[in-house]
Write a protein that holds these residues in place. Structure first.
Motif, mmCIF file in Angstrom:
data_model
loop_
_atom_site.group_PDB
_atom_site.id
_atom_site.type_symbol
_atom_site.label_atom_id
_atom_site.label_comp_id
_atom_site.label_asym_id
_atom_site.label_seq_id
_atom_site.Cartn_x
_atom_site.Cartn_y
_atom_site.Cartn_z
ATOM 1 N N PHE A 1 -1.529 9.299 9.889
ATOM 2 C CA PHE A 1 -1.254 8.119 9.068
ATOM 3 C C PHE A 1 -0.008 7.440 9.613
ATOM 4 O O PHE A 1 0.750 8.006 10.403
ATOM 5 N N ARG B 1 -7.647 7.630 9.720
ATOM 6 C CA ARG B 1 -6.244 7.202 9.675
ATOM 7 C C ARG B 1 -6.103 5.894 8.900
ATOM 8 O O ARG B 1 -6.901 4.966 9.048
ATOM 9 N N GLN B 2 -5.069 5.838 8.058
ATOM 10 C CA GLN B 2 -4.761 4.637 7.292
ATOM 11 C C GLN B 2 -3.289 4.285 7.490
ATOM 12 O O GLN B 2 -2.454 5.158 7.766
ATOM 13 N N ASP B 3 -2.962 3.017 7.334
ATOM 14 C CA ASP B 3 -1.577 2.561 7.395
ATOM 15 C C ASP B 3 -1.076 2.269 5.990
ATOM 16 O O ASP B 3 -1.780 1.634 5.188
ATOM 17 N N TYR B 4 0.126 2.764 5.683
ATOM 18 C CA TYR B 4 0.736 2.544 4.373
ATOM 19 C C TYR B 4 2.140 1.980 4.564
ATOM 20 O O TYR B 4 2.808 2.247 5.567
ATOM 21 N N ARG C 1 0.850 -1.185 0.000
ATOM 22 C CA ARG C 1 0.000 0.000 0.000
ATOM 23 C C ARG C 1 0.890 1.240 0.000
ATOM 24 O O ARG C 1 1.761 1.405 0.862
#
Length: 432
Positions: A146, A120-123, A2
């Motif tokens: 993030f 919030r998303q994790d990449y 991602r």
């Protein structure tokens, strides 16, 4: 994997390098999201097929634009604060801290830039497409909006104009806490290291083109005796277009049958038109405005020489290796350019083109005249230039390299990611 791309305005026709990277990653199975911190462009005018084909706008989350007036900014900022507070209350406090973020906190810019990152998303990787955008990304990560390793790509104004304005220490914190860094030419890599970046955490990843899209076809001498010179680029200071116009005036004064086709638009158009009138060049200098990619290729195909007279602008802005130079060289079109920024890494003087000093319209005119008088060199220069572009600027190879950088950075192997070897120039596969 991602990956998040952090951009300014998106999509901008002048930033095809971002489109090409996005398309290449999508083709390789990467899940990509674009965060546009400055919103969609107010003025652009030309659609890129790749934007539509890969649904890049649909993959983009846009930050609210920061109003100029204080009242409107406070109103918009209040809405942004409410949105962020509902999902991440501590982030509001952090992003409003003027001791940490100065004017970016007081102007409420960071709160506007936080909105598209909700929730919030994790990449695996957060790829910031310019250095100044990475400063925002670092602040937003610190605020817990993030999670991901930050890769910063320095591309031009961010390592020249922006540093001149903000000061040489502007990236100190980013160099200390950002995970990895890229530049689009060796010239900028050395500049970034001089500013304090550790050499083992930075690599060169050039901006590529789809070389296979360009048929190799050096131009024949003009049947009517008129040599057509092409200029393609935004009408801004660092592109140096005024020196191309002055060179045409010198050539015509010397009895040369030359014409100049200018493709591009920008803030200097009015002053450029005034210069054309002052030099009485209206019949021989043609302003075509911005064109789509097919229009640019048509202009290059009709030309005998491409002029790329880039200069260091008054505000310090500089170029890397200009994309239009790569496209022209892939086609076998003779090129004349300046010893500026990353251009000498692409054009070898007397081997694949001619290089002249910046802001020297006389030297530019002499080089154009020399090129026009030497059609026997066009095939040789064209083939050498094509091979250079194939070896170092093919976007498919570069996208493979980008994905390799991501994997190495995500695994913590910065030394492997920072490989700086240059590929060997291989025999050309151009269609002769």
């Amino acid at each position: 994997m991602r990956v998040a791309f952090v951009t300014g305005e998106f999509p901008l026709v002048s930033q095809t390098f971002i489109f090409n990277q996005l398309a290449g990653l999508i083709e390789r199975g990467v899940e990509v999201t674009v965060f546009s911190l400055w919103g969609s462009p107010r003025e652009d005018g030309v659609e890129q097929a790749v934007v539509q084909d890969y649904e890049l706008v649909e993959r983009t989350r846009y930050a609210p634009q920061v109003p100029r007036s204080l009242g409107a900014r406070l109103s918009s900022g209040s809405r942004c604060i409410a949105k962020v507070f509902r999902q991440n209350p501590p982030a509001v406090v952090r992003l409003l801290n003027p001791l940490r973020f100065g004017r970016r906190a007081l102007s409420l810019r960071l709160l506007h830039e936080a909105v598209p990152l909700l929730p919030r998303q994790d990449y695996d990787i957060v790829h910031c497409q310019f250095g100044d955008l990475a400063l925002s990304a670092l602040a937003l990560r610190d605020a817990g909006l993030f999670k991901g390793r930050i890769v910063t790509h320095f591309r031009g104004y961010d390592i020249s104009q922006f540093v001149k304005t903000a000061g040489p220490q502007v990236y100190a914190d980013l160099f200390a806490r950002g995970e990895f860094f890229l530049t689009n030419c060796d010239f900028f890599r050395h500049r970034v290291i001089e500013l304090g970046c550790a050499p083992e955490r930075i690599a060169v990843l050039r901006s590529g083109i789809d070389v296979g899209h360009f048929a190799f076809a050096p131009p024949p001498p003009p049947s009517d005796g008129v040599f057509r010179i092409a200029f393609v680029g935004r009408l801004v200071g660092k592109k140096g277009v005024e020196y191309a116009v002055r060179a045409i005036a010198k050539l015509r004064s010397a009895g040369r049958e030359v014409e100049l086709d200018i493709v591009g638009d920008g803030p200097l158009r009015a002053s450029l038109e005034a210069l054309i009138d002052e030099l009485e060049l209206r019949p021989w200098v043609h302003l075509h405005g911005a064109q789509d990619h097919d229009g640019v290729l048509g202009t290059l195909a009709a030309a005998h020489v491409l002029a790329a007279p880039s200069v260091t602008a008054a505000d310090g802005d500089q170029d890397a290796s200009v994309n239009t130079l790569k496209e022209a060289m892939a086609m076998g079109l003779p090129v004349v350019a300046t010893r500026h920024g990353g251009i000498p890494e692409l054009v070898e003087d007397g081997v694949s083109g001619f290089l002249v000093p910046e802001r020297d319209s006389g030297a530019l005119a002499d080089a154009i005249a020399r090129m026009c008088d030497s059609p026997d060199l066009w095939q040789t220069f064209g083939l050498t230039g094509r091979r250079r572009v194939e070896a170092e600027y093919d976007m498919h190879r570069l996208n493979d390299r980008l994905l390799d950088v991501y994997r190495q950075v995500a695994s913590g192997n910065r030394e492997a990611a920072a490989w700086t070897g240059r590929p060997v120039i291989v025999p050309s596969q151009a269609r002769l």
